[in-house]
Write a protein that holds these residues in place. Structure first.
Motif, PDB file in Angstrom:
ATOM      1  N   LEU A  61       0.821  -1.203   0.000  1.00 20.79           N
ATOM      2  CA  LEU A  61       0.000   0.000   0.000  1.00 20.79           C
ATOM      3  C   LEU A  61       0.856   1.254   0.000  1.00 20.79           C
ATOM      4  O   LEU A  61       0.544   2.244  -0.683  1.00 20.79           O
ATOM      5  N   ILE A  62       1.939   1.246   0.750  1.00 22.81           N
ATOM      6  CA  ILE A  62       2.844   2.394   0.760  1.00 22.81           C
ATOM      7  C   ILE A  62       3.474   2.581  -0.618  1.00 22.81           C
ATOM      8  O   ILE A  62       3.564   3.708  -1.128  1.00 22.81           O
ATOM      9  N   ASN A  63       3.882   1.477  -1.230  1.00 24.01           N
ATOM     10  CA  ASN A  63       4.471   1.565  -2.575  1.00 24.01           C
ATOM     11  C   ASN A  63       3.461   2.083  -3.580  1.00 24.01           C
ATOM     12  O   ASN A  63       3.794   2.910  -4.439  1.00 24.01           O
ATOM     13  N   GLU A  67       3.752   5.487  -5.692  1.00 24.69           N
ATOM     14  CA  GLU A  67       3.823   5.333  -7.140  1.00 24.69           C
ATOM     15  C   GLU A  67       2.718   6.086  -7.860  1.00 24.69           C
ATOM     16  O   GLU A  67       2.951   6.682  -8.922  1.00 24.69           O
ATOM     17  N   TYR A  68       1.496   6.066  -7.339  1.00 28.78           N
ATOM     18  CA  TYR A  68       0.357   6.598  -8.071  1.00 28.78           C
ATOM     19  C   TYR A  68      -0.150   7.966  -7.591  1.00 28.78           C
ATOM     20  O   TYR A  68      -0.886   8.635  -8.299  1.00 28.78           O
ATOM     21  N   PHE A  69       0.216   8.387  -6.401  1.00 28.98           N
ATOM     22  CA  PHE A  69      -0.283   9.649  -5.876  1.00 28.98           C
ATOM     23  C   PHE A  69       0.867  10.597  -5.629  1.00 28.98           C
ATOM     24  O   PHE A  69       1.929  10.202  -5.149  1.00 28.98           O
TER      25      PHE A  69
END
Length: 71
Positions: A61-63, A67-69
């Motif tokens: 979730l951290i990755n 990556e996306y936000f």
């Protein structure tokens, strides 16, 4: 008289055997359908568990967040 009793007995045995055989076939079909449904549901359950475990991992979730936000 003995021939009639023997004929009736044989006829009853044949009819009862046919009835039992048909009943058994229906039960076997129900068992097969149920086992196929269970196999399908187990496959979906395993996929859902795998997806849940993969997505609920804190490192993942951290990755994904990094990556996306852009925060």
């Amino acid at each position: 008289m003995k021939k009639i009793i023997l004929f009736i007995t044989v006829l009853i045995l044949i009819l009862s055997t046919s009835f039992i055989k048909n009943s058994t076939k229906k039960i076997e079909d129900k068992i097969f359908n149920t086992s196929e449904n269970i196999r399908f549901l187990n496959k979906n359950l395993n996929n859902a568990i795998l997806e849940h475990n993969y997505l609920s991992s804190t490192e993942k979730l951290i990755n994904y967040n990094q990556e996306y936000f852009d925060n």
